[in-house]
Every structure is written in structure tokens, then in C-alpha cells.
Design a protein around this motif. Structure first.
Motif, PDB file in Angstrom:
ATOM      1  N   ALA A 224      25.276  -3.819  41.477  1.00  0.00           N
ATOM      2  CA  ALA A 224      26.886  -4.380  41.804  1.00  0.00           C
ATOM      3  C   ALA A 224      28.239  -3.580  41.824  1.00  0.00           C
ATOM      4  O   ALA A 224      28.956  -3.384  43.041  1.00  0.00           O
ATOM      5  CB  ALA A 224      27.052  -5.811  41.453  1.00  0.00           C
ATOM      6  N   TYR A 225      28.015  -2.998  40.696  1.00  0.00           N
ATOM      7  CA  TYR A 225      29.185  -2.209  40.859  1.00  0.00           C
ATOM      8  C   TYR A 225      29.331  -0.489  41.818  1.00  0.00           C
ATOM      9  O   TYR A 225      30.252  -0.267  42.199  1.00  0.00           O
ATOM     10  CB  TYR A 225      29.232  -1.412  39.513  1.00  0.00           C
ATOM     11  N   VAL A 226      28.273  -0.315  41.890  1.00  0.00           N
ATOM     12  CA  VAL A 226      27.643   0.928  42.435  1.00  0.00           C
ATOM     13  C   VAL A 226      27.568   0.462  44.702  1.00  0.00           C
ATOM     14  O   VAL A 226      28.362   1.098  44.788  1.00  0.00           O
ATOM     15  CB  VAL A 226      26.982   1.404  42.043  1.00  0.00           C
ATOM     16  N   HIS A 227      26.897  -0.641  44.525  1.00  0.00           N
ATOM     17  CA  HIS A 227      26.583  -1.330  45.673  1.00  0.00           C
ATOM     18  C   HIS A 227      28.077  -1.205  46.231  1.00  0.00           C
ATOM     19  O   HIS A 227      28.325  -0.816  47.111  1.00  0.00           O
ATOM     20  CB  HIS A 227      26.199  -2.622  45.254  1.00  0.00           C
ATOM     21  N   GLU A 233      23.681   7.822  48.775  1.00  0.00           N
ATOM     22  CA  GLU A 233      24.005   8.513  48.050  1.00  0.00           C
ATOM     23  C   GLU A 233      24.312   8.321  46.596  1.00  0.00           C
ATOM     24  O   GLU A 233      23.875   8.436  44.903  1.00  0.00           O
ATOM     25  CB  GLU A 233      24.389   9.848  47.756  1.00  0.00           C
ATOM     26  N   ILE A 234      25.168   6.988  46.748  1.00  0.00           N
ATOM     27  CA  ILE A 234      25.042   6.815  45.229  1.00  0.00           C
ATOM     28  C   ILE A 234      24.662   6.063  44.460  1.00  0.00           C
ATOM     29  O   ILE A 234      23.926   6.355  43.407  1.00  0.00           O
ATOM     30  CB  ILE A 234      27.373   5.768  44.966  1.00  0.00           C
ATOM     31  N   ASN A 235      23.312   4.817  45.431  1.00  0.00           N
ATOM     32  CA  ASN A 235      22.644   4.015  44.833  1.00  0.00           C
ATOM     33  C   ASN A 235      21.810   5.253  44.344  1.00  0.00           C
ATOM     34  O   ASN A 235      20.397   4.769  43.268  1.00  0.00           O
ATOM     35  CB  ASN A 235      22.336   3.356  46.596  1.00  0.00           C
ATOM     36  N   THR A 236      20.919   5.822  45.497  1.00  0.00           N
ATOM     37  CA  THR A 236      20.440   7.533  44.490  1.00  0.00           C
ATOM     38  C   THR A 236      20.365   7.937  43.224  1.00  0.00           C
ATOM     39  O   THR A 236      19.391   8.560  42.402  1.00  0.00           O
ATOM     40  CB  THR A 236      19.947   8.196  45.952  1.00  0.00           C
ATOM     41  N   ALA A 237      20.856   8.055  43.756  1.00  0.00           N
ATOM     42  CA  ALA A 237      21.863   9.184  41.661  1.00  0.00           C
ATOM     43  C   ALA A 237      21.483   7.906  41.266  1.00  0.00           C
ATOM     44  O   ALA A 237      22.198   8.010  39.455  1.00  0.00           O
ATOM     45  CB  ALA A 237      23.545   9.564  42.046  1.00  0.00           C
ATOM     46  N   LEU A 238      22.096   6.682  41.296  1.00  0.00           N
ATOM     47  CA  LEU A 238      21.905   5.312  40.194  1.00  0.00           C
ATOM     48  C   LEU A 238      20.632   5.825  39.976  1.00  0.00           C
ATOM     49  O   LEU A 238      19.893   4.962  38.721  1.00  0.00           O
ATOM     50  CB  LEU A 238      22.415   4.573  40.744  1.00  0.00           C
ATOM     51  N   ALA A 239      19.599   5.324  40.770  1.00  0.00           N
ATOM     52  CA  ALA A 239      18.689   5.339  40.489  1.00  0.00           C
ATOM     53  C   ALA A 239      17.371   6.884  39.809  1.00  0.00           C
ATOM     54  O   ALA A 239      16.588   6.223  38.762  1.00  0.00           O
ATOM     55  CB  ALA A 239      17.398   5.733  41.818  1.00  0.00           C
ATOM     56  N   THR A 245      17.541   8.903  32.163  1.00  0.00           N
ATOM     57  CA  THR A 245      17.902   8.696  30.808  1.00  0.00           C
ATOM     58  C   THR A 245      17.277   7.655  30.110  1.00  0.00           C
ATOM     59  O   THR A 245      16.767   8.123  28.572  1.00  0.00           O
ATOM     60  CB  THR A 245      18.649   7.726  30.754  1.00  0.00           C
ATOM     61  N   ILE A 246      16.291   7.226  30.386  1.00  0.00           N
ATOM     62  CA  ILE A 246      14.979   6.519  30.148  1.00  0.00           C
ATOM     63  C   ILE A 246      14.588   7.568  29.628  1.00  0.00           C
ATOM     64  O   ILE A 246      13.872   7.952  28.323  1.00  0.00           O
ATOM     65  CB  ILE A 246      14.565   4.968  30.759  1.00  0.00           C
ATOM     66  N   ALA A 247      14.606   8.724  30.240  1.00  0.00           N
ATOM     67  CA  ALA A 247      13.059   9.891  29.948  1.00  0.00           C
ATOM     68  C   ALA A 247      13.775  10.483  28.862  1.00  0.00           C
ATOM     69  O   ALA A 247      13.141  10.800  28.302  1.00  0.00           O
ATOM     70  CB  ALA A 247      12.794  10.923  31.069  1.00  0.00           C
ATOM     71  N   SER A 248      14.892  11.124  29.043  1.00  0.00           N
ATOM     72  CA  SER A 248      15.533  11.369  27.704  1.00  0.00           C
ATOM     73  C   SER A 248      15.415  10.727  26.579  1.00  0.00           C
ATOM     74  O   SER A 248      14.893  11.246  25.438  1.00  0.00           O
ATOM     75  CB  SER A 248      17.277  11.595  28.375  1.00  0.00           C
ATOM     76  N   ILE A 281      13.690   6.181  44.735  1.00  0.00           N
ATOM     77  CA  ILE A 281      12.991   7.092  43.900  1.00  0.00           C
ATOM     78  C   ILE A 281      11.859   7.761  44.739  1.00  0.00           C
ATOM     79  O   ILE A 281      11.569   9.105  44.351  1.00  0.00           O
ATOM     80  CB  ILE A 281      12.518   6.360  42.982  1.00  0.00           C
ATOM     81  N   ALA A 282      10.871   7.424  45.121  1.00  0.00           N
ATOM     82  CA  ALA A 282      10.111   7.579  46.175  1.00  0.00           C
ATOM     83  C   ALA A 282       9.305   9.406  46.976  1.00  0.00           C
ATOM     84  O   ALA A 282       8.877  10.439  45.980  1.00  0.00           O
ATOM     85  CB  ALA A 282       8.511   6.450  47.218  1.00  0.00           C
ATOM     86  N   PRO A 283      10.308   9.738  47.437  1.00  0.00           N
ATOM     87  CA  PRO A 283      10.260  11.288  47.793  1.00  0.00           C
ATOM     88  C   PRO A 283      10.868  11.985  47.167  1.00  0.00           C
ATOM     89  O   PRO A 283      10.433  12.963  46.837  1.00  0.00           O
ATOM     90  CB  PRO A 283      12.056  10.937  48.877  1.00  0.00           C
ATOM     91  N   PHE A 284      11.553  11.906  45.931  1.00  0.00           N
ATOM     92  CA  PHE A 284      11.327  12.606  44.681  1.00  0.00           C
ATOM     93  C   PHE A 284      10.328  12.599  43.860  1.00  0.00           C
ATOM     94  O   PHE A 284       9.827  14.226  43.160  1.00  0.00           O
ATOM     95  CB  PHE A 284      12.578  12.021  43.574  1.00  0.00           C
ATOM     96  N   LYS A 285       9.786  11.732  43.873  1.00  0.00           N
ATOM     97  CA  LYS A 285       8.614  11.743  43.396  1.00  0.00           C
ATOM     98  C   LYS A 285       7.402  12.656  43.869  1.00  0.00           C
ATOM     99  O   LYS A 285       6.855  13.045  43.550  1.00  0.00           O
ATOM    100  CB  LYS A 285       7.733  10.266  43.156  1.00  0.00           C
ATOM    101  N   GLY A 286       7.365  12.363  45.273  1.00  0.00           N
ATOM    102  CA  GLY A 286       6.414  13.405  46.080  1.00  0.00           C
ATOM    103  C   GLY A 286       6.300  14.327  45.837  1.00  0.00           C
ATOM    104  O   GLY A 286       5.239  15.286  46.044  1.00  0.00           O
ATOM    105  N   LEU A 287       7.737  14.448  46.376  1.00  0.00           N
ATOM    106  CA  LEU A 287       8.318  16.205  46.056  1.00  0.00           C
ATOM    107  C   LEU A 287       8.273  16.818  44.865  1.00  0.00           C
ATOM    108  O   LEU A 287       7.351  18.022  44.801  1.00  0.00           O
ATOM    109  CB  LEU A 287       9.166  16.522  46.486  1.00  0.00           C
ATOM    110  N   LEU A 288       8.293  16.132  43.650  1.00  0.00           N
ATOM    111  CA  LEU A 288       7.853  16.953  42.308  1.00  0.00           C
ATOM    112  C   LEU A 288       6.458  16.942  42.028  1.00  0.00           C
ATOM    113  O   LEU A 288       6.003  17.672  41.347  1.00  0.00           O
ATOM    114  CB  LEU A 288       9.040  16.074  41.444  1.00  0.00           C
ATOM    115  N   LEU A 289       5.328  15.959  42.447  1.00  0.00           N
ATOM    116  CA  LEU A 289       3.943  15.701  42.597  1.00  0.00           C
ATOM    117  C   LEU A 289       3.522  16.939  43.027  1.00  0.00           C
ATOM    118  O   LEU A 289       2.869  17.935  42.671  1.00  0.00           O
ATOM    119  CB  LEU A 289       3.713  14.704  43.236  1.00  0.00           C
ATOM    120  N   GLY A 290       4.169  17.098  44.165  1.00  0.00           N
ATOM    121  CA  GLY A 290       3.409  18.500  44.577  1.00  0.00           C
ATOM    122  C   GLY A 290       4.005  19.746  44.364  1.00  0.00           C
ATOM    123  O   GLY A 290       2.811  20.404  44.073  1.00  0.00           O
TER     124      GLY A 290
END
Length: 623
Positions: A224-227, A233-239, A245-248, A281-290
Motif C-alpha cells: 500500500a505504501y509503495v503503490h 519500477e518501485i513495485n518491481t524493487a519491492l518484489a 531479504t528472505i533468501a538472506s 519476478i517472472a522475467p528475472f527468474k527466466g533470465l537467471l535460470l537461463g
């Protein structure tokens, strides 16, 4: 900067060239990525020392993939999987570890090395398998769901494996490894190393609980704050921030980051932000998996492979066959049959990306000799490279194998009606209901026993059998029928049935369902009289509703719909004359030219009809 840009260009060019070629050849994107990595690595020698760093970075694609998978699973669905997680997944790990251990002992390895190899090679490739299942749309099949359960259990098992491996090292070797690493753990330094056992447990549970609570109570106000910024791009940054953060956090407390983000995805599966998270997240996932698959191909040690290629290929195939045997038995025990059983068997037969981590760890702990560790890494890479070929084998088996449902003996048809309906899925059911409720009798044939049983429960008669079989069609009265309705899901079977029926009866009226425009042309050539594109009529109705809500009256919209339907149907018949089988529409110059001409005619006709109807309405209103 110049070096970075060159390497980035190199990997991106390799992706753009190799993957479309592999996909067009039917080999799948994973094999395309692996081939691209081999070309820029071992073949051309363009991959340098940065490849190792890239591989660690690219492994984050697996983390993102599990997060997205978690978003697709509600907590209730995950709880329902517990039997398969612990049963099928646990048995697969234990049995494969035992089989590989005994094989290693038979090759003369000591028991410590043999058990280590068993644990390392019991894991499969989460990245390759899930990517391939998603591409082939097999994730929702029984085989795909069971594969996912086993892969998830394997990811969980990595944590105890990392804790257990140091216990297999000789005391002197372990002390030497710790001295060489200057007291640092080779996986990831954590803040809990100095804590007692109960402290480690509390911290670990605290991290998991914090992840769950954050998903429930913090994500919504954050979004809600970011929206309010109204910046995509801020929505993407939040995702990205949520995943990173969780992975870390999971790495800090010694847990698998992939497992942690999967848990976060499950927690957020019911949130209103689920689809937005997926799209970000999907575009980053596909690129990094490739990128991950490319680094696997680029990391193949060609010198070691060329020194004994047949031995390594033989060992890799032996491993995959041994794992496949275990998987086949497990699939049978858990009631997988036919295509699903072969998908489960061949889909998980490879070693996995976590094997790279465990092998490096075991080598640093002096459990595995350096030469053996290099051979194991090469076997893991080779098995991953062979996985797309195993999926191709599964496709071949699936095309030629009939499941138990399809092996049900055909019913004896005891009556002949003027209308034969072949196939009674969603499309065929509606046709059958309207025709029978209008007072006409039909003979319905479908190969799926379950569909026919459900149909019978609602009072409709049907027969189990393959409607493309000539003897079944003869028993149904093809020689006397007035209409044959072809509603099969299988495109090839539909074409074969229409062609056979037309050869048998020149006077038979054939109504056929088409998947798309190209299928229309195929059915037209095969001899169908009326061809219905499955989404065409519903699309016309939707277009009519649009016209009614932008200023057209119901009558005007209905007339425009009628005109469009008549002219489009005539246009399809004309285009069928210039259509060439096997040639894409955009490569058929004659087809393109004729389509443009017909589109202009259609537009002119619609405008003319609209003007006529509107003037007619005005005259009536004036009178």
C-alpha cells in the motif's frame, strides 16, 4: 566496465541465438542454454574466470523459481502433499542413496566415499525439471505433481546433508580442511555457529516464524505504501526486496534460501498481491535460470571428459538408469501408471544443481579426492545435459503408450442412430445435450471411461471406445448415419477420422471442431462440411457486447455480428485454397496478399452494413 559489457553481450547473444533454434527443433529451451554454454566455454574458450561468480549469481534463479511455485500453492494444498513429501520423496532419497552407495562400494570405494556419493547423486535438478515441466505444461498432471513433491523433499534434504557430511570425514582430514579455510565454513558463514544446539533450533524456528508473520502482516502495508508512488519500477524493487531479504535471512540461519522463499510464496499465495508479484519476478527468474544453465554448459571440463569419454558417459547413463529403476518402482507403489509413471521415471533420473554444492563441500572437507570430485561434477553436468533428451524420450513414449483408461475394452454398440458424436468433452457434451433434448437420438463414443461414466450418471447414453477405429464406426452405423460430429481433442485423430469417414461416405455430412484456423484448413482438405473454431462463436458474442456498450443498439450489433460471421466464413474457404501445409502463415506470400484483400473487403462490408442499419433505424424513428 569493458570486460563486463563484453561478457554480458556474449552470454545474451548466446541465449538469443541458441534457445530459439533449440525450441524450433523441439529440443526445449534448457538444452539450448546448455549448448550455448558449451559453445562459449569449452568450444570457443570465451568464458573466463567470471564464470564461477556468474554461477553463484545465476543460482538465485532457482530461488526465484521456487518462490513463484510457492505462490501457486495454497497452504492447504501444501498440507495435502505431506504424504507424498515424506513418503514418496523420503523413500526416493533413501533408496537412491542406498543403490548408489552399493554401486560405489562395488567399484572399490570406501564406505565413507560411497555414502557421500549416494547422498550427492540422490538429488535431481529442480531448475531443469520444473522449467521443462512448465514449458511442456505437464506440471498439473499426476506425474508432474509427484515430481514436484519429490523435488521439494530433495531441497529440504540438502540441509541435513550439509550437517551430516562433515561427520563422514576422517578427523585428521577435517582438521586440515578447517585449517586451510582459516576457520570459515565453505558454504556460508552464519551467525549461529557459536550457539548451542537448542539455540540453533530456536533461531531457525524464529526465522521461519518471522517469514510467515511478515508475509501475513507486513507485505500488505508495504505494498500500500509503495503503490502510492505509482511507479512500476518501485513495485518491481519491492518484489525483489521480498525475495532477496528472505533468501538472506535463510542463509544467515543456515537454511536453504530456496526452501525459505518457497515457504514465503506459499504464505503469500492467498494475498491480493500474488499476480503482481508473479509478473514482477517472472522475467528475472527466466533470465537467471537461463544464465544458470549456460554456466553449467560452460563449466564442463573438456580435458577430463576427453581423457575417458566412454567411461564417464557410461557411468552417467548407469546412474540415470539406476535412479530411473528406483523411480519406476516408487511410481508403481504410489499408483502412477502409463504416461505419468514414465514422466516421473525419466523426469527425475538426472543429478541436480545442489550436487555441485555438496560435491564442492565434500571435497573441501577431504571426504572426496580431488580427481573423484571432478569426475562427479562432470557426471552431474552430463546428466543435466542429457535430461532434455530423456524428456524427448518421454514424449515419444507418451505418444505411443496408452494409459489404463484407454486400455479399457471397447463397449459393444447395440444400437445405431442417425447422428454419431465422436468425443464428448466440454464441446461434445453441449452438442449432445442440445441435439438429444431437441428430440433426436445420438450415438456417443469416447475413449475415456470416466467421462462416459459421468455422462451415464446424468442420464445420457454413451459407449467407451476409440472413435477412430473403423470397426467401432461400422458398429455405430457409419454406413447409415446422416451426420458425423467430430469433437476430439486430438488434432491428428480428428483429421484422420474426417478423412476416413469421407472416403467411406461421400454423402455423409461431417461437422468438425477445429482448434485454430490452420486446423480449419486441415479439416477442410480432409472433407469436413461444417467446421467450428472452438473459440470463434464466443469471441463474436464478446465483440457484440462491446459494440452494444460503445453506442450501437442491440439490433445494430447483431447485424454487424451476422455480417462478420458470414464474410469471415467465406473468407476462410477462400484462404484454404492458397494455404500450404507445413508453411507458416507469415511465410506464405500468396496467403498474406489474399488475407489483406479479404480484410479490406470485410471492413468495407461492415461499414456499409452499419450505415445502412443506422439509416434504417433513423427512418423508422422519424416515422
Amino acid at each position: 566496465m569493458e570486460s563486463f559489457l563484453f561478457q554480458a553481450s556474449l552470454y545474451l547473444i548466446a541465449m538469443v541465438i541458441a534457445v530459439p533454434v533449440a525450441s524450433r527443433l523441439g529440443l526445449g529451451s534448457v538444452l539450448g542454454y546448455l549448448v550455448a554454454g558449451i559453445v562459449i566455454g569449452p568450444v570457443l574458450g570465451l568464458a573466463g574466470s567470471e564464470m564461477k561468480d556468474l554461477q553463484h549469481f545465476a543460482e538465485f534463479g532457482v530461488v526465484m523459481m521456487l518462490f513463484l511455485i510457492g505462490l501457486e500453492l495454497e497452504p492447504k494444498a501444501l498440507w495435502n502433499m505431506r504424504d507424498k513429501l515424506l513418503g514418496m520423496g523420503g523413500l526416493q532419497i533413501v533408496l537412491t542413496t542406498v543403490v548408489v552407495t552399493f554401486c560405489a562400494l562395488a567399484f572399490g570405494e570406501n564406505w565413507r566415499v560411497a555414502v557421500t556419493l549416494g547422498m550427492i547423486l540422490s538429488l535431481s535438478s529442480t531448475a531443469i525439471v520444473l522449467q521443462t515441466l512448465n514449458e511442456k505444461r505437464l506440471m498439473q498432471t499426476a506425474g508432474g505433481r509427484n515430481i514436484f513433491s519429490v523435488l521439494l523433499m530433495q531441497d529440504i534434504a540438502v540441509i541435513p546433508f550439509l550437517a551430516f557430511l562433515p561427520l563422514l570425514a576422517l578427523p585428521g582430514a577435517r582438521a586440515l580442511a578447517e585449517a586451510e579455510s582459516h576457520g570459515e565454513t565453505p558454504i556460508a558463514a552464519t551467525i549461529i555457529e557459536s550457539l548451542p544446539g537448542w539455540g540453533v533450533t530456536l533461531v531457525t524456528l524464529g526465522a521461519v516464524i518471522a517469514t510467515v508473520l511478515a508475509g501475513h502482516y507486513l507485505v500488505k502495508p508495504l505494498y500500500a505504501y509503495v503503490h502510492r508512488a505509482r511507479l512500476r519500477e518501485i513495485n518491481t524493487a519491492l518484489a525483489l526486496m521480498i525475495v532477496v531479504t528472505i533468501a538472506s535471512l535463510m542463509l544467515t540461519v543456515g537454511l536453504s534460501p530456496a526452501l525459505g522463499t518457497f515457504l514465503a510464496g506459499v504464505v503469500l499465495a492467498n494475498s491480493e498481491f500474488r499476480h503482481e508479484l508473479e509478473s514482477d519476478i517472472a522475467p528475472f527468474k527466466g533470465l537467471l535460470l537461463g544464465l544458470f544453465f549456460i554456466t553449467v554448459g560452460a563449466g564442463i571440463d573438456v580435458e577430463t571428459f576427453l581423457s575417458r569419454p566412454f567411461t564417464l558417459i557410461g557411468l552417467t547413463l548407469t546412474l540415470m538408469i539406476a535412479k530411473g529403476a528406483v523411480l519406476y518402482v516408487l511410481g508403481w507403489l504410489f499408483k502412477l501408471r502409463g504416461r505419468d509413471q514414465w514422466l516421473f521415471t525419466l523426469g527425475l533420473a538426472q543429478a541436480g544443481e545442489f550436487g555441485f554444492v555438496l560435491t564442492s563441500f565434500a571435497s573441501s572437507q577431504r571426504i572426496l579426492p580431488a580427481t573423484l570430485a571432478q569426475s562427479v561434477l562432470l557426471m552431474i553436468a552430463l546428466s543435466m545435459f542429457l535430461t532434455p533428451l530423456f524428456f524427448m524420450l518421454q514424449d515419444y513414449i507418451a505418444r505411443h503408450l496408452k494409459d489404463d483408461d484407454e486400455r479399457v475394452p471397447a463397449d459393444e454398440i447395440d444400437e445405431q442412430q442417425p447422428i454419431i458424436i465422436a468425443g464428448v468433452g466440454r464441446f461434445g457434451q453441449v452438442v449432445n445435450r442440445m441435439v438429444t433434448m431437441s428430440g433426436f437420438q445420438t450415438t456417443v463414443i469416447d475413449h475415456d471411461l470416466k467421462v462416459i461414466q459421468v455422462m451415464r450418471q446424468f442420464g445420457f447414453k454413451g459407449y467407451v471406445g476409440d472413435p477412430t477405429r473403423p470397426e467401432l464406426l461400422a458398429a455405430a452405423g457409419l454406413d447409415k448415419a446422416q451426420v458425423l460430429v467430430v469433437c476430439l481433442d486430438d488434432r491428428k485423430a480428428s483429421n484422420q477420422l474426417v478423412a476416413y469417414a469421407r472416403r467411406q461416405r461421400e454423402d455423409l455430412h461431417i461437422v468438425a471442431r477445429a482448434r485454430d484456423r490452420e486446423h480449419v484448413f486441415e479439416l477442410y482438405r480432409a472433407g469436413a462440411n461444417d467446421i467450428i473454431r472452438e473459440y470463434f462463436d464466443s469471441s463474436l458474442r464478446a465483440a457484440r457486447y462491446v459494440l452494444e456498450n460503445v453506442g450501437c443498439s442491440e439490433y445494430e450489433a447483431a447485424e454487424l455480428q451476422k455480417t462478420f460471421y458470414q464474410m469471415d466464413r467465406a473468407a476462410v474457404l477462400e484462404l484454404a485454397e492458397v494455404w500450404k501445409a507445413g508453411v507458416p502463415f507469415d511465410q506464405n506470400a500468396e496467403y498474406i496478399a489474399r488475407a489483406k484483400e479479404l480484410n479490406r473487403d470485410l471492413e468495407a462490408a461492415l461499414l456499409e452494413r452499419f450505415s445502412y442499419v443506422r439509416n434504417e433505424n433513423r427512418q423508422e424513428a422519424a416515422e
